[in-house]
Design a protein around this motif. Sequence first.
Motif, PDB file in Angstrom:
ATOM      1  N   ARG A  71       0.809  -1.059   0.131  1.00 46.72           N
ATOM      2  CA  ARG A  71      -0.097  -0.230   0.098  1.00 46.72           C
ATOM      3  C   ARG A  71       0.822   1.367  -0.138  1.00 46.72           C
ATOM      4  NH1 ARG A  71      -4.117  -2.645   4.838  1.00 46.72           N
ATOM      5  NH2 ARG A  71      -5.628  -3.231   2.695  1.00 46.72           N
ATOM      6  N   ALA A 128       2.366   1.829  -3.728  1.00 44.62           N
ATOM      7  CA  ALA A 128       1.008   1.892  -4.603  1.00 44.62           C
ATOM      8  C   ALA A 128       1.031   3.526  -4.601  1.00 44.62           C
ATOM      9  CB  ALA A 128       0.789   0.900  -4.430  1.00 44.62           C
ATOM     10  N   SER A 145      -1.085   1.092  -8.185  1.00 45.71           N
ATOM     11  CA  SER A 145      -2.490   0.621  -7.552  1.00 45.71           C
ATOM     12  C   SER A 145      -1.660  -0.763  -7.093  1.00 45.71           C
ATOM     13  CB  SER A 145      -3.579   0.650  -8.429  1.00 45.71           C
ATOM     14  OG  SER A 145      -3.378  -0.272  -9.595  1.00 45.71           O
ATOM     15  N   ILE A 146      -2.753  -1.791  -5.748  1.00 44.33           N
ATOM     16  CA  ILE A 146      -3.295  -2.453  -5.819  1.00 44.33           C
ATOM     17  C   ILE A 146      -4.091  -3.836  -6.911  1.00 44.33           C
ATOM     18  CG2 ILE A 146      -3.510  -4.942  -4.535  1.00 44.33           C
ATOM     19  CD1 ILE A 146      -2.440  -2.601  -2.148  1.00 44.33           C
ATOM     20  N   VAL A 162       1.400  -4.422  -7.064  1.00 40.52           N
ATOM     21  CA  VAL A 162       1.608  -3.442  -7.577  1.00 40.52           C
ATOM     22  C   VAL A 162       1.344  -2.689  -8.304  1.00 40.52           C
ATOM     23  CG1 VAL A 162       2.160  -1.031  -7.109  1.00 40.52           C
ATOM     24  CG2 VAL A 162       1.766  -2.252  -5.236  1.00 40.52           C
TER      25      VAL A 162
END
Length: 119
Positions: A20, A23, A29-30, A41
């Motif tokens: 996270r 990202a 974005s995951i 990611v």
Amino acid sequence: MTLSLAMITIDTADALPLARWWAEQTGGSIVAENEGWFVTVALGDGQPMLAFQQVEDPTPGKNRIHLDVTTADRETEVRRLIAAGATLIAEREMPGLSWTTLADPNGNQFCVADAADHS
């Protein structure tokens, strides 16, 4: 035959929070969480993916492979990364190139340089 770089995988004791963080920092974005043990990611078209693999015992000490990233404004980006939880390791310089070495929240070192230095 040649190889194409598809993914860079980082071992960690806690994959989801580190994925996270990366990202958010990269605008990625995951795309897969896999119950937190292998999180990927996506960084964008033409770029390799980052992956974070949960392991019981991440390699101690300085990581042997690190990410080099570039930005249009290194000073501003380094301040932003530190505010987001990165740690300053060192400012470095050699003829024709300067960069900043940081560590992510898990201690993985990475380098930030000006995009103009890599053109």
